[in-house]
Design an enzyme around this catalytic site. Structure first.
Site, PDB file in Angstrom:
ATOM      1  N   ILE A 107       0.840  -1.197   0.000  1.00 53.95           N
ATOM      2  CA  ILE A 107       0.000   0.000   0.000  1.00 53.95           C
ATOM      3  C   ILE A 107       0.877   1.249   0.000  1.00 53.95           C
ATOM      4  CG2 ILE A 107      -1.807   1.253   1.259  1.00 53.95           C
ATOM      5  CD1 ILE A 107      -2.405  -1.557   2.601  1.00 53.95           C
ATOM      6  N   CYS A 108       0.599   2.133  -0.944  1.00 53.53           N
ATOM      7  CA  CYS A 108       1.297   3.414  -1.015  1.00 53.53           C
ATOM      8  C   CYS A 108       0.444   4.431  -0.253  1.00 53.53           C
ATOM      9  CB  CYS A 108       1.486   3.826  -2.475  1.00 53.53           C
ATOM     10  SG  CYS A 108       2.420   5.341  -2.662  1.00 53.53           S
TER      11      CYS A 108
END
Length: 156
Positions: A87-88
């Site tokens: 996840i960014c």
């Protein structure tokens, strides 16, 4: 062995049980408090509505001074989620603070689902569709939602 990070994780877990945030759930593995499983439910009245998305959180002894590694186990199609489930999200990277607990992490990820940041894409196709063809993007999200109902956590 009770270390500061393990004590903090127990506190996070107790808080999650006594005051559960809407639409998210998480708990440590019975034999390892440093490994958690979590579920995020797609927010109502969004393309993600009805989805049940599984994640893992992996903590180190540096928690809460260092963010956990959080990954989706469920297949996802989102501008800020990598193909491997990574996840960014700023609070999991350069904006991490020890004030964040497991509840805050999960609710931040849940709100990211509906409010992506296409300027920092982890999935360029999802980011492109989100910006150029929202109807097609939403259609693909609906497919992911339906897939999440069949998802038993096994890698397909």
């Amino acid at each position: 062995m009770s270390t500061p990070s393990r004590k903090r994780l127990m506190r996070d877990f107790k808080r999650l049980q006594s005051d559960p945030p809407q639409g998210v759930n998480g708990s440590p593995n019975p034999d390892n408090i440093m490994q958690w499983n979590a579920v995020i439910f797609g927010p109502d009245d969004t393309p993600w509505d009805g989805g049940t998305f599984k994640l893992t959180l992996t903590f180190t002894e540096e928690y809460p001074n260092k963010a956990p590694v959080v990954k989706f186990k469920s297949h996802m199609f989102h501008p800020n989620i990598y193909n491997d489930g990574g996840i960014c999200l700023d609070i999991l990277q350069n904006q991490w603070s020890p004030i964040y607990d497991v509840s805050a992490i999960l609710t931040s990820i849940q709100s990211l689902l509906c409010d992506p940041n296409p300027n920092s894409p982890a999935n360029s196709e999802a980011a492109r569709l989100y910006g150029e063809n929202r109807r097609e993007y939403n259609r693909k999200v609906k497919e992911i939602v339906e897939e999440s109902w069949k998802d038993d956590g096994e890698d397909s």
